[in-house]
Design an enzyme around this catalytic site. Structure first.
Site, short mmCIF file in Angstrom:
data_model
loop_
_atom_site.label_atom_id
_atom_site.label_comp_id
_atom_site.label_asym_id
_atom_site.label_seq_id
_atom_site.Cartn_x
_atom_site.Cartn_y
_atom_site.Cartn_z
N CYS A 16 -10.97 2.75 -0.29
CA CYS A 16 -9.54 3.01 -0.06
C CYS A 16 -9.23 2.25 1.22
CB CYS A 16 -9.31 4.51 0.13
SG CYS A 16 -7.70 4.93 0.86
N THR A 17 -8.11 1.54 1.24
CA THR A 17 -7.85 0.67 2.39
C THR A 17 -7.55 1.45 3.67
OG1 THR A 17 -5.56 0.44 1.62
CG2 THR A 17 -7.11 -1.32 1.05
N HIS A 18 -7.30 2.75 3.56
CA HIS A 18 -7.16 3.57 4.77
C HIS A 18 -8.49 3.74 5.50
CE1 HIS A 18 -3.22 4.78 3.24
NE2 HIS A 18 -2.98 5.37 4.39
N CYS A 78 -4.30 -1.53 -1.94
CA CYS A 78 -4.46 -0.09 -2.16
C CYS A 78 -5.44 0.06 -3.31
CB CYS A 78 -3.11 0.52 -2.51
SG CYS A 78 -3.20 2.23 -3.10
N ASP A 83 0.87 -1.19 0.00
CA ASP A 83 0.00 0.00 0.00
C ASP A 83 0.90 1.23 0.00
OD1 ASP A 83 -2.34 1.63 0.30
OD2 ASP A 83 -1.96 1.77 2.45
N SER A 84 0.27 2.38 -0.19
CA SER A 84 1.02 3.64 -0.11
C SER A 84 1.40 3.99 1.33
CB SER A 84 0.16 4.77 -0.67
OG SER A 84 -1.06 4.84 0.05
#
Lengths: 283, 283
Positions: free
Chosen positions: B195-197, B81, B18-19
């Site tokens: 979004c995985t966040h 991500c 991921d970022s």
């Protein structure tokens, strides 16, 4: 004590109390489901933890707090603490009978949800020593279904670990592992997080218990009870839009704000440090 | 590039990238469901956020990272991500064809879960501008059910707000409210956190969307796909006990540790700061 107030009855706040930040997990569920209500949350942080107190002490604390919340105009009181519910709910019900203010605990609703959820008939509960010693979960489960097997694990260090707010290190992980290993050994398919602090550790608890174990929290269960109790008395707040919330605590305001903001993911706004009145001799 | 290694094929790690810390929500679900596996997590924190990058940039970043993860012996790569999945998954699939290493993204599994969950046929997705602009969710939803209505809300500020780790104050709440108001107006009954966040903000998102909206996260969906992909190649790790996990990041190690420990609720142990090799001219 009559809850005298000039506000319309349905406009008065729902009061929620706990020894610390654990009851915020219950408040969160209430905010999701009943967003139009006003809330007053009290954290008795000066006397945290409740899990190592005697049943008599917890009854005294609970009566002091319920007096405080009634005086603040509560239309319903949620005992958002497993230990206080186990020790004091019957007494609080008796004291509040006739005031028009219902008092609800977190044990019976969670026990019911767990009995609904289990397929194997084997349920576990993680709770404070005070709650386990009281036998309240065993009674509540047996009342729902006498054939369910309950494995109770007293977790003396878990609520203090969560309330401390420190990041999890290896010794802390080992503490959590000890408690969850006992449940895994008992081969339960449903685990009640029997202290309102514990859902704040849901990620690590889920990893340690594995995907085969369904987690039941106090908050999920009690929301239905609150809604039904208010509806029965015509006390649901019917306004559009979001209600208001405020916080009282008996200990340090900054520590409560820091931890509460992070766990609840919202700015807590006004937090008032309050002094609870000791009980009158007659209580 | 063949993933040469002396370890037995099934003993090699599942790689997740991921970022930033968002992919930890996917790693968490993998740890719950496949605890015996080893994991290697890479956070490209030096180039965070991905949500405002071009599709071409995201393809380049993703190829660099997949080279790095293959060299580290990954047996499967999860693009944890949304933005990178939207931009680069087909290209990564093409590049890895024939290596024996599957690459899985987070969009199709979440879209499927959402289509299964909706009753009204109205689904919302909160995602980064890069993901919304790519149209990847719209295509994935239409592939599952062409009659579902999708409301896409680009949320430029949400991943940076989460990655910053600062407690939610009123301006931050207003940012979240703006995004959720758009979904509420569209009367969806299911919302994909695209979004995985975003699952790290599940409490505030649940409160703002209300109990009538079912939340779907990327992590839930992708676990099933990972398990099936590994099983199909005989690559599931069959050992008893817990696997190992380690972390690579391209930015500051201490910031990653602080945020990751808190969100994942576990000590992260070894975190290595790595430098990604620029792509060879041919790529």
């Amino acid at each position: 004590m009559p809850a005298t107030t000039e506000r319309a009855a349905s406009d008065r706040p729902i009061a929620v109390f706990d020894s610390g930040v654990g009851g915020l997990t219950v408040l969160h569920e209430l905010l999701v489901s009943l967003p139009s209500e006003d809330y007053l949350y009290l954290g008795d942080t000066a006397r945290f933890p409740y899990g190592d107190k005697s049943q008599a002490q917890l009854r005294e604390f609970s009566l002091e707090i319920s007096d405080h919340l009634l005086a603040a105009g509560a239309k319903l009181i949620v005992v958002a603490c497993g230990s206080a519910t186990a020790a004091a709910l019957p007494l609080l019900e008796e004291q509040l009978a006739g005031t028009g203010v219902d008092v609800l605990g977190v044990i019976a609703p969670a026990a019911q949800l767990a009995v609904e959820a289990t397929e194997s008939g084997r349920i576990g509960v993680l709770a404070t020593p005070a709650t386990v010693d009281s036998g309240a979960y065993a009674r509540a489960i047996a009342a729902s279904d006498p054939h369910v097997v309950l494995e109770s694990v007293p977790c003396p260090d878990l609520a203090p670990l969560i309330q401390s707010g420190v990041p999890l290190d290896e010794p802390a992980v080992e503490i959590v592992r000890r408690y969850t290993t006992a449940l895994r050994a008992a081969e339960v398919d449903t685990a009640i997080l029997g202290c309102t602090h514990f859902p704040l550790f849901a990620p690590i608890l889920r990893r340690m218990l594995g995907r085969g174990v369904h987690l039941v929290t106090s908050g999920e269960g009690v929301v239905r009870s609150v809604e039904r109790a208010l509806a029965a008395r015509g006390l649901l707040n019917e306004r559009d839009g979001e209600g208001d919330y405020r916080f009282h605590c008996t200990g340090d305001v900054d520590a409560f704000r820091e931890l509460g903001t992070r766990f609840l993911q919202m700015p807590l706004g006004e937090i008032e440090r309050v002094r609870l009145e000791p009980l009158r001799a007659a209580a």
